[in-house]
Scaffold this motif. Structure first.
Motif, short mmCIF file in Angstrom:
data_model
loop_
_atom_site.label_atom_id
_atom_site.label_comp_id
_atom_site.label_asym_id
_atom_site.label_seq_id
_atom_site.Cartn_x
_atom_site.Cartn_y
_atom_site.Cartn_z
N ALA A 119 -44.71 -84.25 -57.95
CA ALA A 119 -44.32 -85.50 -57.29
C ALA A 119 -44.55 -86.69 -58.21
O ALA A 119 -45.42 -86.64 -59.09
N PRO A 120 -43.81 -87.79 -58.03
CA PRO A 120 -44.06 -88.98 -58.84
C PRO A 120 -45.38 -89.64 -58.44
O PRO A 120 -45.86 -89.46 -57.33
N ALA A 121 -45.95 -90.39 -59.36
CA ALA A 121 -47.14 -91.17 -59.04
C ALA A 121 -46.77 -92.34 -58.14
O ALA A 121 -45.67 -92.90 -58.22
N GLN A 122 -47.69 -92.70 -57.26
CA GLN A 122 -47.46 -93.79 -56.31
C GLN A 122 -47.10 -95.09 -57.03
O GLN A 122 -46.22 -95.84 -56.57
N SER A 123 -47.74 -95.38 -58.14
CA SER A 123 -47.47 -96.63 -58.85
C SER A 123 -46.03 -96.69 -59.34
O SER A 123 -45.47 -97.77 -59.50
N HIS A 124 -45.43 -95.53 -59.60
CA HIS A 124 -44.03 -95.49 -60.03
C HIS A 124 -43.08 -95.61 -58.84
O HIS A 124 -42.21 -96.49 -58.80
N SER A 125 -43.24 -94.76 -57.84
CA SER A 125 -42.27 -94.71 -56.74
C SER A 125 -42.36 -95.94 -55.84
O SER A 125 -41.33 -96.46 -55.38
N TRP A 126 -43.56 -96.44 -55.61
CA TRP A 126 -43.67 -97.60 -54.72
C TRP A 126 -43.19 -98.88 -55.40
O TRP A 126 -42.80 -99.82 -54.72
N GLN A 127 -43.19 -98.92 -56.70
CA GLN A 127 -42.57 -100.05 -57.39
C GLN A 127 -41.05 -100.02 -57.20
O GLN A 127 -40.41 -101.07 -57.08
N VAL A 128 -40.47 -98.83 -57.17
CA VAL A 128 -39.04 -98.70 -56.87
C VAL A 128 -38.77 -99.25 -55.47
O VAL A 128 -37.78 -99.97 -55.25
N TYR A 129 -39.64 -98.92 -54.53
CA TYR A 129 -39.48 -99.43 -53.16
C TYR A 129 -39.57 -100.96 -53.15
O TYR A 129 -38.80 -101.64 -52.46
N ALA A 130 -40.51 -101.51 -53.89
CA ALA A 130 -40.63 -102.97 -53.97
C ALA A 130 -39.39 -103.59 -54.57
O ALA A 130 -38.93 -104.65 -54.11
#
Length: 368
Positions: A119-130
């Motif tokens: 799975a991707p790291a949260q810091s990567h995927s949640w920046q995409v969401y932002a």
């Protein structure tokens, strides 16, 4: 190097939530992917499945049990806090752990060679969401969060990314969400909470408040991914964007696997099912190339190169991430279609995060 295939099945410990308070549907999808890939593998594998029930202590005890049973490696887990417990115990026991679906950056306190992640790291995927929120014009973003390491980490990622880009993150009390949204003039409410409680009651309350008809509800952690969400909320659960780790187009392997997963599950497979399949595909390659010893499996992480269901998988070291990491799985923002809550629409893709969006938030494309 290619190692001779073992004559007897290699034992693999599979850890995942199969009972409450875990996200049970996520556990079933993850297990379906793991089992299908094990059946497809040319390396004979025996999965020893253990239910973590979203309980870190129960998961750690299961790791000890599986280690004593002689498993060559561990796979699985959906919940980040539980995966941290598994990773810490696996590291202490020198037991390889390939994490399927948990995203917390710091799975271990110190860097380790024993743990890798699909799975991707949260810091990567949640920046995409932002990026998705900013591209849609949102600047005042409210967060209703429960006090856990995972949700706190998500808040930190969002705030650190949004603030220098003109966004404001506002934490609100779960018990007073509707009034807080009005008072703070927020245009978005992010649900950083468990499901079905308290996520479902919060959605119902916001949807029923006439003051909040223009509020966008978001759930980056993926609560709306599974069928239970649509069953509990119906039309109220639609148009709530969440993160999904699927590409715009599956690989040829992914297309074949999707059909088999659909048959196994009886529903459209979630991204979690594909994460499960890719986990075993990677582990089978590590076994083929490096053998079934625990140390040799861990040594394989930086050398594995596998065509998965969602893209080509290789592991590397990334700053701030303590484990071997696939950089990067695909990341999409999707929601449930108001016209048909059983269908998902792609709103935004990481592949075009440097542009405004991959697919305009106002012109979503369906994902079957």
């Amino acid at each position: 190097m290619n190692m001779p295939l073992p004559q007897s099945p290699v034992r693999i410990g599979a850890l995942l939530p199969l009972s409450r308070p875990g996200w049970v549907e996520a556990g079933h999808h993850l297990l379906a992917g793991l089992e299908l890939a094990a059946a497809d593998s040319s390396t004979p594998l025996e999965l020893l499945v253990r239910d973590t029930a979203a309980d870190p202590a129960k998961a750690a005890a299961a790791v000890d049990e599986l280690a004593n049973l002689g498993v060559a490696a561990l796979v699985g887990e959906y919940h980040s806090v539980v995966a941290r417990s598994i990773a810490a115990r696996a590291d202490a026991l020198a037991l390889p752990f390939l994490c399927s679906s948990a995203v917390l950056d710091t799975l271990t306190e110190q860097p380790t060679d024993w743990v890798a992640r699909i799975a991707p790291a949260q810091s990567h995927s949640w920046q995409v969401y932002a990026d998705f929120l900013l591209a849609a014009g949102h600047r005042r973003i409210a967060v209703a969060a429960q006090p856990t390491v995972y949700w706190s980490s998500g808040i930190r990622v969002l705030r650190d990314y949004l603030t220098p880009r003109g966004g404001t993150l506002i934490e609100v009390d779960i018990a007073e969400v509707c009034d807080a949204l009005v008072d703070n003039e927020a245009t978005v409410l992010l649900l950083l909470v468990g499901t079905p409680e308290p996520a479902v009651p919060i959605v119902k309350a916001v949807r029923a408040d006439p003051r909040l008809t223009d509020i966008l509800i978001g759930a980056p952690a993926g609560q709306p991914e599974f069928a239970e969400w649509a069953e509990l909320l119906g039309s109220d659960g639609t148009a709530i964007p969440f993160l999904s780790y699927l590409p715009d187009q599956l690989t040829p392997l992914g297309t074949r696997v999707e059909a088999k997963l659909r048959e196994r599950l009886g529903v459209t497979p979630s991204f979690v099912a594909f994460e499960g399949y890719d986990t075993i595909a990677v582990l089978a390659e590590a076994l083929r190339s490096h053998g079934s010893g625990r140390k040799t499996i861990a040594e394989a992480w930086p050398h594995v190169s596998v065509e998965g269901t969602r893209g080509h998988i290789r592991f590397s070291r990334e700053p701030g991430i303590s484990v071997w990491q696939w950089t990067w799985p695909p990341v999409q923002v999707v929601d449930r279609d108001p016209a048909d809550p059983s269908q998902l629409r792609v709103l935004y893709s990481a592949s075009a995060a440097s542009a405004t969006s991959a697919t305009s938030p106002t012109s979503p494309t369906p994902r079957s």
